[in-house]
Motif scaffolding. Structure first.
Motif, mmCIF file in Angstrom:
data_model
loop_
_atom_site.group_PDB
_atom_site.id
_atom_site.type_symbol
_atom_site.label_atom_id
_atom_site.label_comp_id
_atom_site.label_asym_id
_atom_site.label_seq_id
_atom_site.Cartn_x
_atom_site.Cartn_y
_atom_site.Cartn_z
ATOM 1 N N GLY A 99 0.818 -1.214 0.000
ATOM 2 C CA GLY A 99 0.000 0.000 0.000
ATOM 3 C C GLY A 99 0.844 1.253 0.000
ATOM 4 O O GLY A 99 2.046 1.225 0.309
ATOM 5 N N LEU A 100 0.219 2.364 -0.322
ATOM 6 C CA LEU A 100 0.943 3.635 -0.332
ATOM 7 C C LEU A 100 1.345 4.073 1.067
ATOM 8 O O LEU A 100 2.296 4.842 1.228
ATOM 9 N N ALA A 101 0.652 3.586 2.078
ATOM 10 C CA ALA A 101 1.027 3.907 3.455
ATOM 11 C C ALA A 101 2.370 3.292 3.836
ATOM 12 O O ALA A 101 2.985 3.692 4.832
ATOM 13 N N ASP A 102 2.836 2.328 3.035
ATOM 14 C CA ASP A 102 4.128 1.683 3.301
ATOM 15 C C ASP A 102 5.302 2.439 2.688
ATOM 16 O O ASP A 102 6.455 2.015 2.844
ATOM 17 N N MET A 103 5.038 3.539 1.998
ATOM 18 C CA MET A 103 6.092 4.218 1.243
ATOM 19 C C MET A 103 7.250 4.752 2.086
ATOM 20 O O MET A 103 8.391 4.792 1.605
ATOM 21 N N PRO A 104 7.055 5.188 3.342
ATOM 22 C CA PRO A 104 8.232 5.587 4.119
ATOM 23 C C PRO A 104 9.272 4.474 4.254
ATOM 24 O O PRO A 104 10.482 4.735 4.171
ATOM 25 N N VAL A 105 8.812 3.246 4.439
ATOM 26 C CA VAL A 105 9.735 2.111 4.549
ATOM 27 C C VAL A 105 10.322 1.777 3.186
ATOM 28 O O VAL A 105 11.518 1.467 3.062
ATOM 29 N N VAL A 106 9.496 1.826 2.151
ATOM 30 C CA VAL A 106 9.995 1.641 0.789
ATOM 31 C C VAL A 106 11.101 2.652 0.497
ATOM 32 O O VAL A 106 12.168 2.310 -0.025
ATOM 33 N N GLY A 107 10.846 3.911 0.844
ATOM 34 C CA GLY A 107 11.823 4.956 0.590
ATOM 35 C C GLY A 107 13.139 4.720 1.305
ATOM 36 O O GLY A 107 14.213 4.973 0.748
ATOM 37 N N GLU A 108 13.065 4.239 2.547
ATOM 38 C CA GLU A 108 14.299 3.960 3.279
ATOM 39 C C GLU A 108 15.111 2.885 2.572
ATOM 40 O O GLU A 108 16.348 2.988 2.467
ATOM 41 N N ALA A 109 14.440 1.852 2.055
ATOM 42 C CA ALA A 109 15.143 0.794 1.331
ATOM 43 C C ALA A 109 15.749 1.325 0.034
ATOM 44 O O ALA A 109 16.922 1.075 -0.279
ATOM 45 N N VAL A 110 14.973 2.069 -0.728
ATOM 46 C CA VAL A 110 15.432 2.584 -2.015
ATOM 47 C C VAL A 110 16.596 3.547 -1.840
ATOM 48 O O VAL A 110 17.591 3.510 -2.575
ATOM 49 N N ARG A 111 16.504 4.401 -0.846
ATOM 50 C CA ARG A 111 17.576 5.382 -0.624
ATOM 51 C C ARG A 111 18.849 4.709 -0.089
ATOM 52 O O ARG A 111 19.963 5.153 -0.380
ATOM 53 N N THR A 112 18.701 3.656 0.684
ATOM 54 C CA THR A 112 19.868 2.900 1.129
ATOM 55 C C THR A 112 20.577 2.270 -0.052
ATOM 56 O O THR A 112 21.816 2.294 -0.151
ATOM 57 N N LEU A 113 19.810 1.700 -0.966
ATOM 58 C CA LEU A 113 20.396 1.129 -2.183
ATOM 59 C C LEU A 113 21.080 2.217 -3.012
ATOM 60 O O LEU A 113 22.195 2.038 -3.504
ATOM 61 N N ALA A 114 20.398 3.356 -3.165
ATOM 62 C CA ALA A 114 20.958 4.453 -3.962
ATOM 63 C C ALA A 114 22.260 4.967 -3.368
ATOM 64 O O ALA A 114 23.180 5.357 -4.100
ATOM 65 N N PHE A 115 22.357 4.979 -2.051
ATOM 66 C CA PHE A 115 23.580 5.409 -1.381
ATOM 67 C C PHE A 115 24.766 4.556 -1.804
ATOM 68 O O PHE A 115 25.909 5.024 -1.832
ATOM 69 N N CYS A 116 24.488 3.306 -2.159
ATOM 70 C CA CYS A 116 25.535 2.383 -2.602
ATOM 71 C C CYS A 116 25.630 2.298 -4.123
ATOM 72 O O CYS A 116 26.290 1.402 -4.658
ATOM 73 N N GLY A 117 24.941 3.201 -4.820
ATOM 74 C CA GLY A 117 25.019 3.218 -6.268
ATOM 75 C C GLY A 117 24.203 2.153 -6.954
ATOM 76 O O GLY A 117 24.467 1.809 -8.112
ATOM 77 N N VAL A 118 23.202 1.629 -6.271
ATOM 78 C CA VAL A 118 22.366 0.558 -6.820
ATOM 79 C C VAL A 118 20.936 1.066 -6.968
ATOM 80 O O VAL A 118 20.326 1.523 -5.997
#
Length: 228
Positions: A99-118
């Motif tokens: 759900g869209l209410a899960d997006m804060p957790v999704v964002g944390e995962a995506v930004r962690t990956l992006a921090f590593c260039g992934v």
């Protein structure tokens, strides 16, 4: 405040060389002085830093010279500081959210990956209450090498996905829900008790941990360090 209750941070700058995963900072509970000290040290060493659970008011209180070097995203409450590598190539990790209410957790995962260039492909709002939504995106999900599944409420998405795709699945239960599902314990128990074999589970709301696990899995099949 007593100095004994406000000690300096001791950063693990060698973590990436030792484990393939870089140091990160859990900002919640840290003082303004501690955050400033960490970022000042990172800047002097030209080292990137990922900050998680970073509140908007903490960002506002940073000195201007530090705040100017911070890429802050308020939904995920993450900050990327310093020279972060660009994401290259087609994303091979999918982050699938019920759900869209899960997006804060999704964002944390995506930004962690992006921090590593992934990079990551986000597939959101495909909860099983409308199963057609998930089925419409299933072929897209199947193209991923690793899937991070994010869901609150009863956490049914985890078992459904694990019965439909071959890729490793990292389940992230979220605290989204009310009544008996409030706080994420039901979703966590659902993931742990799943009858679909091979499901890996991290703690409630732990998008950071899920991304770190995905980076380790990805390194095993790509022949590179987890953080590259």
């Amino acid at each position: 405040m007593s100095d004994a209750l406000n000690p300096d941070a001791c950063m693990d700058w060698g973590r990436d060389a030792r484990t393939g995963l870089p140091e990160a900072v859990y900002a919640k509970g840290k003082t303004d002085a501690q955050l400033a000290q960490i970022l000042t040290a990172a800047r002097s060493l030209s080292r990137p830093v990922l900050l998680t659970r970073l509140a908007p008011d903490q960002v506002e209180r940073l000195p201007d010279v530090l705040r100017g070097g911070l890429d802050y995203e308020p939904v995920s409450r993450t900050g990327l500081f310093g020279p972060v590598p660009a994401c290259a190539g087609e994303p091979d990790i999918a982050v699938v959210a019920a759900g869209l209410a899960d997006m804060p957790v999704v964002g944390e995962a995506v930004r962690t990956l992006a921090f590593c260039g992934v990079g990551a492909r986000v597939i959101a709002d495909v909860g099983v209450a409308g199963l057609w939504r998930l089925m419409d995106r299933l072929e897209e999900i199947r193209r991923a090498r690793i899937v991070i599944a994010v869901a609150g409420m009863e956490g049914a998405l985890f078992s459904v996905l694990a019965g439909l795709i071959q890729a490793p699945i990292i389940a992230v239960p979220t605290s989204v829900g009310q009544g008996v599902s409030e706080g994420g314990t039901v979703a966590l128990h659902s993931a742990l008790a799943s009858c679909a074999p091979g499901l890996v589970v991290v703690n409630i709301d732990n998008g950071f941990g899920a991304a770190q696990a995905a980076l380790r899995m990805r390194a095993l099949t790509s022949g590179v360090q987890a953080g590259t």
